[in-house]
Enzyme design. Sequence first.
Site, PDB file in Angstrom:
ATOM      1  N   SER A 143      -5.326  31.286  -4.585  1.00  0.00           N
ATOM      2  CA  SER A 143      -4.761  30.466  -5.656  1.00  0.00           C
ATOM      3  C   SER A 143      -5.887  29.615  -6.217  1.00  0.00           C
ATOM      4  CB  SER A 143      -3.661  29.561  -5.087  1.00  0.00           C
ATOM      5  OG  SER A 143      -3.297  28.544  -6.014  1.00  0.00           O
ATOM      6  N   TYR A 156      -0.526  23.032   0.791  1.00  0.00           N
ATOM      7  CA  TYR A 156      -0.823  24.336   0.204  1.00  0.00           C
ATOM      8  C   TYR A 156      -2.304  24.447  -0.135  1.00  0.00           C
ATOM      9  CZ  TYR A 156      -0.264  28.387  -2.926  1.00  0.00           C
ATOM     10  OH  TYR A 156      -0.357  29.622  -3.534  1.00  0.00           O
TER      11      TYR A 156
END
Length: 259
Positions: A143, A156
Amino acid sequence: MVVVRKTALITGASSGIGAATAKRLAAEGFNVVLAARRRDRLENLVKEIQAADPAGRTDGAVAVTLDVTSQESVDAMAAALSDCHVLVNNAGGALGLEPVAKADPADWQAMYDTNVLGLLRVTKALLPKLIAGGAGHVVNITSLAAHVPYEGGAGYVAAKHAAAAINDTMRLELVDQPVRITEVAPGLVQTEEFSLVRFRGDTSKADKPYEGVPDPLTADDVADCVAWAVTRPEHVNIDRIDVQPRVQAAPYKIHRIPS
């Protein structure tokens, strides 16, 4: 001349980026192994891929039940797989958007176990097959959060930073082996489940990240990046692809059109 089709295994293939990648790699001529926990979804996707095969082949896609958080499940998958040329580590996800001061350690543990340890388990299990094939390729879906922090995303962000670190370290450790290592780091991607899982089924919260965004990325956009990387000549390694919608400049900088 007999054409030998390479085999690609995709984790988290039951939906979103994983499902799109499985379909795209099948269209590129790979035999695809769809690996995830939800077997019913996998079976439906296998049928869809088989129906789309221009040669009418029914052996180009198979489903394998896999829980990347379980070593036993990973070992069973690896034992059942005769060969593997491409591994796409896609299984992962986010939980919550709380600041560090209010973070739930259980959420962080779950994210780490899937995004980091899951990547480790599957990669370690399949590396011997990737090397034995003479031209292996590991693609790790991370990501933009793996490289740029944002408020509320610490758990995250930390997990994806770890995944990116593994990716780069593997490239160093395997430089003398016939295995390519690629990271694909997407920005804002609108899929059916990522945000919904993050916000535990709260659709109003899950829809908010996409409000006012004219064209977020789709799962197919990310699958296109994966397909491009794995179809380069075998001596070419694509180290990292950062991909985001045109209206995004950073995880926290997105142009939104007022409603």
